[in-house]
Motif scaffolding. Structure first.
Motif, PDB file in Angstrom:
ATOM      1  N   GLY A 153      31.802  26.218  70.181  1.00  0.00           N
ATOM      2  CA  GLY A 153      30.561  26.370  69.423  1.00  0.00           C
ATOM      3  C   GLY A 153      30.624  27.498  68.418  1.00  0.00           C
ATOM      4  N   GLN A 154      29.601  28.372  68.457  1.00  0.00           N
ATOM      5  CA  GLN A 154      29.440  29.430  67.468  1.00  0.00           C
ATOM      6  C   GLN A 154      29.884  30.787  68.025  1.00  0.00           C
ATOM      7  OE1 GLN A 154      26.725  27.656  68.716  1.00  0.00           O
ATOM      8  NE2 GLN A 154      26.843  26.001  67.228  1.00  0.00           N
ATOM      9  N   ASP A 155      30.063  31.747  67.098  1.00  0.00           N
ATOM     10  CA  ASP A 155      30.431  33.109  67.491  1.00  0.00           C
ATOM     11  C   ASP A 155      29.460  33.682  68.511  1.00  0.00           C
ATOM     12  OD1 ASP A 155      32.782  33.717  65.849  1.00  0.00           O
ATOM     13  OD2 ASP A 155      31.438  33.547  64.150  1.00  0.00           O
ATOM     14  N   GLY A 156      28.160  33.445  68.290  1.00  0.00           N
ATOM     15  CA  GLY A 156      27.158  34.008  69.174  1.00  0.00           C
ATOM     16  C   GLY A 156      27.264  33.533  70.602  1.00  0.00           C
ATOM     17  N   LEU A 157      27.856  32.351  70.790  1.00  0.00           N
ATOM     18  CA  LEU A 157      28.002  31.816  72.140  1.00  0.00           C
ATOM     19  C   LEU A 157      29.023  32.632  72.940  1.00  0.00           C
ATOM     20  CD1 LEU A 157      26.935  29.606  73.960  1.00  0.00           C
ATOM     21  CD2 LEU A 157      28.662  28.053  73.013  1.00  0.00           C
ATOM     22  N   VAL A 158      30.032  33.183  72.276  1.00  0.00           N
ATOM     23  CA  VAL A 158      30.991  34.063  72.945  1.00  0.00           C
ATOM     24  C   VAL A 158      30.276  35.328  73.424  1.00  0.00           C
ATOM     25  CG1 VAL A 158      33.119  35.400  72.716  1.00  0.00           C
ATOM     26  CG2 VAL A 158      32.929  33.161  71.623  1.00  0.00           C
ATOM     27  N   ALA A 159      29.427  35.886  72.562  1.00  0.00           N
ATOM     28  CA  ALA A 159      28.665  37.078  72.963  1.00  0.00           C
ATOM     29  C   ALA A 159      27.737  36.760  74.131  1.00  0.00           C
ATOM     30  CB  ALA A 159      27.867  37.599  71.776  1.00  0.00           C
ATOM     31  N   ASN A 160      27.142  35.557  74.135  1.00  0.00           N
ATOM     32  CA  ASN A 160      26.246  35.171  75.224  1.00  0.00           C
ATOM     33  C   ASN A 160      26.955  35.156  76.568  1.00  0.00           C
ATOM     34  OD1 ASN A 160      24.508  32.681  73.205  1.00  0.00           O
ATOM     35  ND2 ASN A 160      24.169  34.874  73.365  1.00  0.00           N
ATOM     36  N   VAL A 161      28.206  34.684  76.588  1.00  0.00           N
ATOM     37  CA  VAL A 161      28.928  34.537  77.857  1.00  0.00           C
ATOM     38  C   VAL A 161      29.616  35.820  78.295  1.00  0.00           C
ATOM     39  CG1 VAL A 161      31.172  33.781  76.954  1.00  0.00           C
ATOM     40  CG2 VAL A 161      30.388  32.918  79.144  1.00  0.00           C
ATOM     41  N   ALA A 162      29.899  36.719  77.355  1.00  0.00           N
ATOM     42  CA  ALA A 162      30.720  37.907  77.640  1.00  0.00           C
ATOM     43  C   ALA A 162      30.162  38.747  78.790  1.00  0.00           C
ATOM     44  CB  ALA A 162      30.861  38.763  76.387  1.00  0.00           C
ATOM     45  N   LYS A 163      28.853  38.909  78.849  1.00  0.00           N
ATOM     46  CA  LYS A 163      28.268  39.812  79.847  1.00  0.00           C
ATOM     47  C   LYS A 163      28.334  39.267  81.264  1.00  0.00           C
ATOM     48  CE  LYS A 163      23.575  38.184  78.836  1.00  0.00           C
ATOM     49  NZ  LYS A 163      22.252  38.616  78.340  1.00  0.00           N
ATOM     50  N   TYR A 164      28.688  37.988  81.419  1.00  0.00           N
ATOM     51  CA  TYR A 164      28.769  37.394  82.749  1.00  0.00           C
ATOM     52  C   TYR A 164      30.192  37.385  83.298  1.00  0.00           C
ATOM     53  CZ  TYR A 164      24.124  35.734  81.495  1.00  0.00           C
ATOM     54  OH  TYR A 164      22.803  35.675  81.105  1.00  0.00           O
ATOM     55  N   LEU A 165      31.144  37.925  82.542  1.00  0.00           N
ATOM     56  CA  LEU A 165      32.548  37.843  82.927  1.00  0.00           C
ATOM     57  C   LEU A 165      33.059  39.160  83.489  1.00  0.00           C
ATOM     58  CD1 LEU A 165      33.882  35.847  79.841  1.00  0.00           C
ATOM     59  CD2 LEU A 165      33.061  34.957  82.034  1.00  0.00           C
ATOM     60  N   SER A 166      34.178  39.070  84.186  1.00  0.00           N
ATOM     61  CA  SER A 166      34.818  40.267  84.742  1.00  0.00           C
ATOM     62  C   SER A 166      36.326  40.167  84.546  1.00  0.00           C
ATOM     63  CB  SER A 166      34.475  40.416  86.223  1.00  0.00           C
ATOM     64  OG  SER A 166      34.812  39.231  86.943  1.00  0.00           O
ATOM     65  N   GLY A 167      36.739  40.029  83.290  1.00  0.00           N
ATOM     66  CA  GLY A 167      38.161  40.018  82.968  1.00  0.00           C
ATOM     67  C   GLY A 167      38.762  38.655  82.716  1.00  0.00           C
ATOM     68  N   GLN A 168      38.003  37.580  82.869  1.00  0.00           N
ATOM     69  CA  GLN A 168      38.545  36.257  82.600  1.00  0.00           C
ATOM     70  C   GLN A 168      38.844  36.105  81.104  1.00  0.00           C
ATOM     71  OE1 GLN A 168      35.725  36.856  84.249  1.00  0.00           O
ATOM     72  NE2 GLN A 168      35.622  35.661  86.140  1.00  0.00           N
ATOM     73  N   PRO A 169      39.981  35.492  80.744  1.00  0.00           N
ATOM     74  CA  PRO A 169      40.278  35.287  79.325  1.00  0.00           C
ATOM     75  C   PRO A 169      39.317  34.278  78.700  1.00  0.00           C
ATOM     76  CG  PRO A 169      41.917  34.190  80.704  1.00  0.00           C
ATOM     77  CD  PRO A 169      41.063  35.007  81.619  1.00  0.00           C
ATOM     78  N   VAL A 170      38.982  34.507  77.432  1.00  0.00           N
ATOM     79  CA  VAL A 170      38.034  33.659  76.713  1.00  0.00           C
ATOM     80  C   VAL A 170      38.710  33.102  75.465  1.00  0.00           C
ATOM     81  CG1 VAL A 170      35.821  33.549  75.522  1.00  0.00           C
ATOM     82  CG2 VAL A 170      36.075  34.996  77.549  1.00  0.00           C
ATOM     83  N   LEU A 171      38.623  31.799  75.292  1.00  0.00           N
ATOM     84  CA  LEU A 171      39.168  31.108  74.131  1.00  0.00           C
ATOM     85  C   LEU A 171      38.003  30.562  73.310  1.00  0.00           C
ATOM     86  CD1 LEU A 171      41.337  29.679  72.434  1.00  0.00           C
ATOM     87  CD2 LEU A 171      41.482  27.940  74.229  1.00  0.00           C
ATOM     88  N   GLY A 172      37.889  30.989  72.047  1.00  0.00           N
ATOM     89  CA  GLY A 172      36.794  30.551  71.199  1.00  0.00           C
ATOM     90  C   GLY A 172      37.209  29.418  70.281  1.00  0.00           C
ATOM     91  N   ILE A 173      36.521  28.272  70.385  1.00  0.00           N
ATOM     92  CA  ILE A 173      36.812  27.090  69.574  1.00  0.00           C
ATOM     93  C   ILE A 173      35.665  26.862  68.597  1.00  0.00           C
ATOM     94  CG2 ILE A 173      37.253  24.613  69.597  1.00  0.00           C
ATOM     95  CD1 ILE A 173      39.503  26.203  70.830  1.00  0.00           C
ATOM     96  N   ASP A 174      35.984  26.833  67.319  1.00  0.00           N
ATOM     97  CA  ASP A 174      34.993  26.654  66.255  1.00  0.00           C
ATOM     98  C   ASP A 174      34.746  25.167  66.023  1.00  0.00           C
ATOM     99  OD1 ASP A 174      33.355  26.838  64.067  1.00  0.00           O
ATOM    100  OD2 ASP A 174      34.696  28.129  62.898  1.00  0.00           O
ATOM    101  N   THR A 175      33.509  24.740  66.238  1.00  0.00           N
ATOM    102  CA  THR A 175      33.169  23.330  66.027  1.00  0.00           C
ATOM    103  C   THR A 175      32.793  23.023  64.586  1.00  0.00           C
ATOM    104  OG1 THR A 175      30.879  23.776  66.676  1.00  0.00           O
ATOM    105  CG2 THR A 175      32.379  23.025  68.397  1.00  0.00           C
ATOM    106  N   GLU A 176      32.461  24.058  63.804  1.00  0.00           N
ATOM    107  CA  GLU A 176      32.032  23.850  62.418  1.00  0.00           C
ATOM    108  C   GLU A 176      32.685  24.880  61.503  1.00  0.00           C
ATOM    109  OE1 GLU A 176      27.812  22.256  61.942  1.00  0.00           O
ATOM    110  OE2 GLU A 176      27.599  23.656  63.614  1.00  0.00           O
ATOM    111  N   PRO A 177      33.990  24.746  61.254  1.00  0.00           N
ATOM    112  CA  PRO A 177      34.671  25.694  60.355  1.00  0.00           C
ATOM    113  C   PRO A 177      33.988  25.731  58.987  1.00  0.00           C
ATOM    114  CG  PRO A 177      36.257  24.291  61.488  1.00  0.00           C
ATOM    115  CD  PRO A 177      34.903  23.727  61.783  1.00  0.00           C
ATOM    116  N   GLY A 178      33.818  26.945  58.487  1.00  0.00           N
ATOM    117  CA  GLY A 178      33.138  27.113  57.205  1.00  0.00           C
ATOM    118  C   GLY A 178      31.662  27.412  57.362  1.00  0.00           C
TER     119      GLY A 178
END
Length: 296
Positions: A90-115
């Protein structure tokens, strides 16, 4: 016996799905948008791009891995496990939304709408998923996060920034000081205090930094240093304006003691998920011990 990795796909409901859920039918949603000068076909096409991206990412997950999906609204009820690899689609903001629930798990960000997305955190395309999953545990950038801890043990973590102020952004009254700064404390009345990371330096923090003339050096996303700004401090016989901006390297803390009936602290623009602070309470803001491990 160790568990196989689990790929957790994080996504959010599309605008098209939200419109149809609210208005009942495709036709009613189309009528609503047309009355506001928009075409539902554009919204539906964006939904289709997201659907195709999710399908492509899912097909790239190794057959030996386990899988799970979680929608943004359900993140606070989802239990992440140590062996998870989190794939945000999804979007950049979705990574920020999930970040606070993690404890070291790797995160891969996939852009659904480049540009359409800046691509600061969702840096990759769906076709790159298989290759990136293969190195997800090793090829990561550790991004600094910010935390706020209240004296009643309430804690808030954010990837971009934390704002402390009045609900509705009205005048906030408090006493502000820095740990180990010779006891210098200032009573202030302002629009609130913003403390941000190097990742946040691409958003809200940057806009405040530009308004102040850019005198302070913005931190890099991986740098364990924050910037803080007091927004619109008001000078009066009882309130000052001498402490309005600065750097906050780890392990320093910015300390704020509430002198309003109610203040809140929220992170990454999510005011609905906030700490409640009442008169006399103290909250400290600084570099968080956890870091977001972003793949690629």
């Amino acid at each position: 016996m160790s568990l196989a990795p689990r790929a957790v796909l994080v996504h959010r409901t599309t605008e098209y799905e939200e419109l149809v859920a609210h208005h009942g039918t495709h036709g009613q949603a189309a009528f609503f948008l047309s009355s506001r000068g928009r075409d539902i076909e554009e919204v539906a096409e964006r939904r289709e791009r997201t659907r195709r991206a999710l399908a492509e990412v899912t097909s790239a997950i190794p057959l030996t891995w386990r899988q799970a999906r979680v929608e943004r609204a359900d993140l606070d009820r989802f239990l992440f496990a140590p062996e998870d690899v989190v794939v945000v689609v999804g979007q950049d903001g979705l990574v920020a939304n999930v970040a606070k629930y993690l404890s070291g798990q790797p995160v891969l960000g996939i852009d659904t709408e480049p540009g359409r997305n800046p691509g600061v955190l969702v840096r990759h395309r769906p076709r790159d998923t298989a290759e990136l999953l293969a190195v997800a545990g090793a090829s990561v950038a550790e991004l600094t996060m910010v935390e706020a801890v209240a004296d009643d043990t309430q804690r808030l973590v954010a990837l971009n920034e934390i704002y402390v102020g009045a609900a509705g952004h009205q005048t906030a009254r408090y006493r502000l000081g820095l740990e180990d700064d010779g006891g210098v404390v200032e009573a202030q009345a302002s629009s609130g205090v913003l403390v941000g990371t190097g990742t946040g330096a691409t958003g809200w923090l940057r806009s405040v930094w530009q308004e102040r003339g850019g005198a302070l050096r913005l931190p890099a996303p991986t740098e364990t240093r924050l910037l803080w700004f007091v927004r619109e401090a008001w000078p009066s016989p009882a309130t000052g304006t001498s402490l309005t901006a600065g750097e906050l390297p780890a392990p320093a803390r910015l300390r704020l003691t509430v002198e309003s009936e109610r203040l809140i602290a929220f992170g990454d623009g999510m005011e609905g998920d906030s700490l409640e602070l009442t008169w006399g309470q103290t909250v400290e803001v600084g570099v968080c011990r956890e870091r977001l491990r972003l793949v690629g």
